[in-house]
Design a protein around this motif. Structure first.
Motif, mmCIF file in Angstrom:
data_model
loop_
_atom_site.group_PDB
_atom_site.id
_atom_site.type_symbol
_atom_site.label_atom_id
_atom_site.label_comp_id
_atom_site.label_asym_id
_atom_site.label_seq_id
_atom_site.Cartn_x
_atom_site.Cartn_y
_atom_site.Cartn_z
ATOM 1 N N SER A 27 6.867 12.920 -15.165
ATOM 2 C CA SER A 27 7.447 13.356 -16.431
ATOM 3 C C SER A 27 6.601 12.842 -17.585
ATOM 4 O O SER A 27 5.687 12.026 -17.405
ATOM 5 N N LYS A 28 6.914 13.283 -18.787
ATOM 6 C CA LYS A 28 6.146 12.884 -19.962
ATOM 7 C C LYS A 28 6.241 11.375 -20.197
ATOM 8 O O LYS A 28 5.297 10.749 -20.685
ATOM 9 N N VAL A 29 7.373 10.786 -19.832
ATOM 10 C CA VAL A 29 7.546 9.337 -20.002
ATOM 11 C C VAL A 29 6.477 8.595 -19.212
ATOM 12 O O VAL A 29 5.825 7.666 -19.718
ATOM 13 N N TYR A 30 6.280 9.011 -17.957
ATOM 14 C CA TYR A 30 5.303 8.342 -17.093
ATOM 15 C C TYR A 30 3.862 8.625 -17.540
ATOM 16 O O TYR A 30 3.020 7.733 -17.557
ATOM 17 N N THR A 31 3.573 9.886 -17.873
ATOM 18 C CA THR A 31 2.194 10.235 -18.256
ATOM 19 C C THR A 31 1.776 9.534 -19.545
ATOM 20 O O THR A 31 0.645 9.065 -19.674
ATOM 21 N N GLU A 68 -1.202 6.585 -19.893
ATOM 22 C CA GLU A 68 -2.307 6.630 -20.856
ATOM 23 C C GLU A 68 -2.343 5.364 -21.703
ATOM 24 O O GLU A 68 -3.415 4.811 -21.980
ATOM 25 N N ASP A 69 -1.150 4.874 -22.116
ATOM 26 C CA ASP A 69 -1.082 3.650 -22.917
ATOM 27 C C ASP A 69 -1.595 2.440 -22.132
ATOM 28 O O ASP A 69 -2.358 1.613 -22.648
ATOM 29 N N ASP A 88 -3.012 4.370 -12.592
ATOM 30 C CA ASP A 88 -2.360 5.512 -11.957
ATOM 31 C C ASP A 88 -0.905 5.167 -11.637
ATOM 32 O O ASP A 88 -0.568 3.994 -11.438
ATOM 33 N N VAL A 89 -0.063 6.197 -11.602
ATOM 34 C CA VAL A 89 1.346 6.031 -11.272
ATOM 35 C C VAL A 89 1.685 6.949 -10.107
ATOM 36 O O VAL A 89 1.422 8.152 -10.166
ATOM 37 N N LYS A 90 2.221 6.384 -9.033
ATOM 38 C CA LYS A 90 2.660 7.157 -7.878
ATOM 39 C C LYS A 90 4.182 7.140 -7.835
ATOM 40 O O LYS A 90 4.791 6.075 -7.884
ATOM 41 N N LEU A 91 4.793 8.314 -7.736
ATOM 42 C CA LEU A 91 6.244 8.425 -7.796
ATOM 43 C C LEU A 91 6.756 9.202 -6.589
ATOM 44 O O LEU A 91 6.179 10.220 -6.200
ATOM 45 N N LYS A 151 11.547 5.946 -6.870
ATOM 46 C CA LYS A 151 10.755 4.728 -6.748
ATOM 47 C C LYS A 151 9.271 5.069 -6.876
ATOM 48 O O LYS A 151 8.860 6.182 -6.597
ATOM 49 N N GLY A 152 8.487 4.058 -7.278
ATOM 50 C CA GLY A 152 7.067 4.347 -7.436
ATOM 51 C C GLY A 152 6.213 3.106 -7.513
ATOM 52 O O GLY A 152 6.688 1.983 -7.324
ATOM 53 N N LYS A 153 4.929 3.342 -7.779
ATOM 54 C CA LYS A 153 3.962 2.249 -7.881
ATOM 55 C C LYS A 153 3.112 2.438 -9.134
ATOM 56 O O LYS A 153 2.757 3.552 -9.500
ATOM 57 N N LEU A 154 2.801 1.329 -9.762
ATOM 58 C CA LEU A 154 1.841 1.310 -10.863
ATOM 59 C C LEU A 154 0.549 0.717 -10.301
ATOM 60 O O LEU A 154 0.525 -0.443 -9.876
ATOM 61 N N ILE A 155 -0.497 1.488 -10.251
ATOM 62 C CA ILE A 155 -1.760 1.059 -9.626
ATOM 63 C C ILE A 155 -2.796 0.755 -10.695
ATOM 64 O O ILE A 155 -3.151 1.610 -11.509
ATOM 65 N N ILE A 156 -3.258 -0.508 -10.684
ATOM 66 C CA ILE A 156 -4.259 -0.961 -11.665
ATOM 67 C C ILE A 156 -5.515 -1.396 -10.904
ATOM 68 O O ILE A 156 -5.506 -2.445 -10.246
ATOM 69 N N PRO A 157 -6.579 -0.670 -10.958
ATOM 70 C CA PRO A 157 -7.807 -1.054 -10.255
ATOM 71 C C PRO A 157 -8.564 -2.144 -11.013
ATOM 72 O O PRO A 157 -8.425 -2.283 -12.231
ATOM 73 N N PHE A 158 -9.350 -2.941 -10.292
ATOM 74 C CA PHE A 158 -10.225 -3.930 -10.935
ATOM 75 C C PHE A 158 -11.544 -3.973 -10.170
ATOM 76 O O PHE A 158 -11.628 -3.580 -9.012
ATOM 77 N N THR A 159 -12.588 -4.441 -10.834
ATOM 78 C CA THR A 159 -13.933 -4.399 -10.260
ATOM 79 C C THR A 159 -14.436 -5.748 -9.745
ATOM 80 O O THR A 159 -15.427 -5.799 -9.018
ATOM 81 N N SER A 160 -13.770 -6.831 -10.123
ATOM 82 C CA SER A 160 -14.211 -8.160 -9.692
ATOM 83 C C SER A 160 -13.091 -9.172 -9.952
ATOM 84 O O SER A 160 -12.056 -8.834 -10.558
ATOM 85 N N GLU A 161 -13.326 -10.400 -9.514
ATOM 86 C CA GLU A 161 -12.334 -11.459 -9.757
ATOM 87 C C GLU A 161 -12.177 -11.705 -11.245
ATOM 88 O O GLU A 161 -11.059 -11.911 -11.744
ATOM 89 N N GLU A 162 -13.302 -11.691 -11.965
ATOM 90 C CA GLU A 162 -13.266 -11.908 -13.412
ATOM 91 C C GLU A 162 -12.477 -10.801 -14.107
ATOM 92 O O GLU A 162 -11.696 -11.045 -15.041
ATOM 93 N N ASP A 163 -12.696 -9.568 -13.643
ATOM 94 C CA ASP A 163 -11.989 -8.426 -14.222
ATOM 95 C C ASP A 163 -10.498 -8.537 -13.931
ATOM 96 O O ASP A 163 -9.654 -8.232 -14.780
#
Length: 300
Positions: free
Chosen positions: A248-252, A256-257, A267-270, A275-287
């Motif tokens: 929905s627009k709430v999630y999209t 983006e925010d 990314d958001v998986k619903l 129920k769903g998941k908020l997926i936040i990728p990272f590139t290193s430990e520092e990141d």
């Protein structure tokens, strides 16, 4: 019979007209152009060169010999089409099998339609006419469609109108060009059909494509068998793939925010139950630590 004799005589008369260097016809506006363009003319085979835009790259020798025997018995029933290059010089637009078969039995002339066109028009005519009239294999058709799109600058919708095919049909042919070259060659050689190719397109990994291709050849698998094999490969556990739920627009908006704030594409998986998941990728430990501080609200 008299009608046929009259047509042949007309062709020979137009041939004589084209042999006159003082009245060379170079454009549709030239004198006597209306007598030649669109009419059947008997042209000398030695004055015709093959068309470099011809999509067919191989000719079955047996089929060519059979066509040559037919021409020897009945003559060239379907005139070829040529483009005028210069005085007494022409280039094939369509009809290369008839042209080759006529040379094979030693004919000196061949009935032809003459068109005056630039290279782009000639390419379009050659590809469109060959797609419609020749028994091209699926890859040759796909390559012809791709050339029309690339070199004539046509959209799939415009191409659909030119060749009289549905856009979905054209898209299915074009997708075949994404197959591994070995599989494309197999299709050109007749080892598997377009249906097999369409099934294999659904496999992204090239090595897996080739593995299934070998099974098709070894076990003579049908299109249905191939589709089942592809389906099993994509979902080996046999479990149903969860249906995708549109956000929905709430999630999209929130996605983006988050992405802007964290400097990462979130990314958001619903699921259907909400129920769903908020997926936040990272590139290193520092990141990872940087993102952690941002989420906790601490200073970086």
């Amino acid at each position: 019979m008299a009608k046929a004799t009259k047509k042949q005589a007309l062709g020979r008369g137009l041939s004589a007209l084209l042999k006159d260097p003082e009245n060379d016809i170079r454009s549709a506006q030239d004198k006597n152009a209306d007598k030649v363009v669109g009419n059947i003319v008997e042209l000398e085979l030695e004055s015709i060169e093959v068309n470099p835009f011809q999509p067919r790259t191989s000719f079955n020798e047996t089929a060519l010999s059979e066509l040559a025997s037919s021409i020897k018995e009945l003559g060239v029933i379907q005139p070829i089409t040529v483009r005028k290059l210069s005085f007494d010089k022409y280039q094939l637009v369509s009809g290369e099998r008839r042209f080759r078969a006529s040379k094979l039995i030693g004919l000196k002339t061949i009935p032809a339609y003459i068109r005056i066109a630039n290279d782009q028009e000639s390419l379009e005519m050659a590809l469109v006419e060959n797609i419609q009239r020749q028994d091209l294999d699926p890859i040759e058709i796909a390559l012809s469609y791709q050339r029309l799109i690339d070199e004539i600058d046509l959209t799939q919708e415009q191409l659909s109108e030119r060749v009289g095919k549905n856009r979905s049909t054209i898209a299915n042919y074009l997708r075949l060009l994404k197959l591994d070259p070995i599989i494309q060659t197999g299709m050109r050689d007749g080892f598997l059909s377009m249906g097999h190719g369409r099934a294999l397109i659904n496999i992204d990994d090239t090595d897996t494509q080739l593995e299934i291709y070998q099974k098709i050849i070894t076990h003579n698998l049908s299109v249905r068998d191939t589709e089942n094999l592809v389906r099993e490969n994509k979902n080996p556990s046999g479990k149903k793939t969860p249906a995708k739920v549109n956000l929905s627009k709430v999630y999209t908006t929130a996605k983006e925010d988050f992405s802007d704030y964290l400097g990462r594409k979130v990314d958001v998986k619903l699921s259907k139950n909400g129920k769903g998941k908020l997926i936040i990728p990272f590139t290193s430990e520092e990141d990872f630590q940087r993102i952690q501080k941002l989420i906790q609200g601490n200073d970086a």
